[in-house]
Design a protein around this motif. Sequence first.
Motif, mmCIF file in Angstrom:
data_model
loop_
_atom_site.group_PDB
_atom_site.id
_atom_site.type_symbol
_atom_site.label_atom_id
_atom_site.label_comp_id
_atom_site.label_asym_id
_atom_site.label_seq_id
_atom_site.Cartn_x
_atom_site.Cartn_y
_atom_site.Cartn_z
ATOM 1 N N ASP A 24 -69.680 0.950 -21.764
ATOM 2 C CA ASP A 24 -68.389 1.467 -21.292
ATOM 3 C C ASP A 24 -67.244 1.116 -22.242
ATOM 4 O O ASP A 24 -66.145 0.764 -21.807
ATOM 5 C CB ASP A 24 -68.079 0.953 -19.879
ATOM 6 N N GLY A 25 -67.524 1.165 -23.540
ATOM 7 C CA GLY A 25 -66.495 0.893 -24.543
ATOM 8 C C GLY A 25 -66.366 -0.570 -24.946
ATOM 9 O O GLY A 25 -65.596 -0.900 -25.851
ATOM 10 N N TYR A 26 -67.110 -1.455 -24.308
ATOM 11 C CA TYR A 26 -67.051 -2.884 -24.628
ATOM 12 C C TYR A 26 -68.247 -3.258 -25.516
ATOM 13 O O TYR A 26 -69.388 -2.955 -25.185
ATOM 14 C CB TYR A 26 -67.090 -3.731 -23.355
ATOM 15 N N SER A 27 -67.975 -3.952 -26.628
ATOM 16 C CA SER A 27 -69.028 -4.258 -27.594
ATOM 17 C C SER A 27 -69.514 -5.700 -27.565
ATOM 18 O O SER A 27 -70.591 -5.994 -28.083
ATOM 19 C CB SER A 27 -68.541 -3.947 -29.013
ATOM 20 N N TYR A 28 -68.727 -6.620 -27.006
ATOM 21 C CA TYR A 28 -69.075 -8.039 -27.042
ATOM 22 C C TYR A 28 -69.148 -8.607 -25.628
ATOM 23 O O TYR A 28 -68.332 -8.264 -24.775
ATOM 24 C CB TYR A 28 -68.034 -8.838 -27.833
ATOM 25 N N VAL A 29 -70.121 -9.509 -25.412
ATOM 26 C CA VAL A 29 -70.309 -10.162 -24.121
ATOM 27 C C VAL A 29 -70.321 -11.669 -24.354
ATOM 28 O O VAL A 29 -71.003 -12.157 -25.261
ATOM 29 C CB VAL A 29 -71.639 -9.726 -23.464
ATOM 30 N N TYR A 30 -69.544 -12.405 -23.554
ATOM 31 C CA TYR A 30 -69.563 -13.863 -23.657
ATOM 32 C C TYR A 30 -70.286 -14.461 -22.455
ATOM 33 O O TYR A 30 -70.321 -13.878 -21.380
ATOM 34 C CB TYR A 30 -68.144 -14.444 -23.779
ATOM 35 N N ASP A 60 -75.679 -3.765 -29.526
ATOM 36 C CA ASP A 60 -75.995 -2.685 -30.470
ATOM 37 C C ASP A 60 -75.272 -1.401 -30.085
ATOM 38 O O ASP A 60 -74.838 -0.641 -30.944
ATOM 39 C CB ASP A 60 -77.505 -2.430 -30.499
ATOM 40 N N THR A 61 -75.172 -1.154 -28.782
ATOM 41 C CA THR A 61 -74.490 0.028 -28.256
ATOM 42 C C THR A 61 -73.439 -0.454 -27.258
ATOM 43 O O THR A 61 -73.774 -1.195 -26.335
ATOM 44 C CB THR A 61 -75.492 0.953 -27.535
ATOM 45 N N ALA A 74 -79.893 -11.700 -21.970
ATOM 46 C CA ALA A 74 -79.018 -10.766 -22.675
ATOM 47 C C ALA A 74 -78.808 -9.513 -21.822
ATOM 48 O O ALA A 74 -79.775 -8.920 -21.353
ATOM 49 C CB ALA A 74 -79.628 -10.388 -24.018
ATOM 50 N N VAL A 75 -77.547 -9.117 -21.637
ATOM 51 C CA VAL A 75 -77.257 -7.918 -20.837
ATOM 52 C C VAL A 75 -77.398 -6.639 -21.667
ATOM 53 O O VAL A 75 -77.342 -5.545 -21.129
ATOM 54 C CB VAL A 75 -75.851 -7.964 -20.188
ATOM 55 N N CYS A 76 -77.576 -6.797 -22.987
ATOM 56 C CA CYS A 76 -77.751 -5.655 -23.878
ATOM 57 C C CYS A 76 -78.586 -6.126 -25.057
ATOM 58 O O CYS A 76 -78.742 -7.326 -25.269
ATOM 59 C CB CYS A 76 -76.390 -5.145 -24.375
ATOM 60 N N SER A 77 -79.128 -5.202 -25.827
ATOM 61 C CA SER A 77 -79.751 -5.616 -27.081
ATOM 62 C C SER A 77 -78.611 -5.810 -28.077
ATOM 63 O O SER A 77 -77.622 -5.074 -28.073
ATOM 64 C CB SER A 77 -80.742 -4.562 -27.583
ATOM 65 N N GLY A 78 -78.717 -6.858 -28.873
ATOM 66 C CA GLY A 78 -77.642 -7.134 -29.810
ATOM 67 C C GLY A 78 -77.890 -8.408 -30.590
ATOM 68 O O GLY A 78 -78.971 -8.993 -30.534
ATOM 69 N N THR A 79 -76.858 -8.844 -31.290
ATOM 70 C CA THR A 79 -76.935 -10.007 -32.160
ATOM 71 C C THR A 79 -75.977 -11.084 -31.685
ATOM 72 O O THR A 79 -74.819 -10.791 -31.374
ATOM 73 C CB THR A 79 -76.574 -9.600 -33.613
ATOM 74 N N ILE A 80 -76.462 -12.321 -31.640
ATOM 75 C CA ILE A 80 -75.603 -13.454 -31.299
ATOM 76 C C ILE A 80 -74.687 -13.705 -32.493
ATOM 77 O O ILE A 80 -75.171 -13.954 -33.602
ATOM 78 C CB ILE A 80 -76.449 -14.700 -30.966
#
Length: 118
Positions: free
Chosen positions: A46-52, A42-43, A18-24
């Motif tokens: 640079d303005g982007y909230s989702y990572v695929y 979670d944060t 995971a490149v950030c803490s967050g939820t799948i």
Amino acid sequence: VTDDGVDISAPGNTPEYAVCSGTIVLHGIGGFGPWAPVLHCDTPIDGYSYVYYGHAGPENQLPVGTHVGAGAVMSSIGPGIVGISTGPHLEVGFADSSGSPIGPGSAGTMLSLLQGSY
């Protein structure tokens, strides 16, 4: 063809982090195969909230709704041709809430993020 994210060649079943803490929030996005996870950070980065994570395989796959910390193993690189690909690799990039890649304009930000983690 220009990719929307950063391509990383690696053997199949290599863990993906995971490149950030967050939820799948979902698995499977068009062209990237049925196991491709999308992570809602979670944060924003640079303005982007989702990572695929395109071209993922079933190994190490965490279920939708799982919260992970940055750096946690959450999936793996597909063991062969998964989605539209020529072999095992990861394409990681920023997406919108539906999992659709934002586009090549955001790839430089992802590359900088990945390079900064090494």
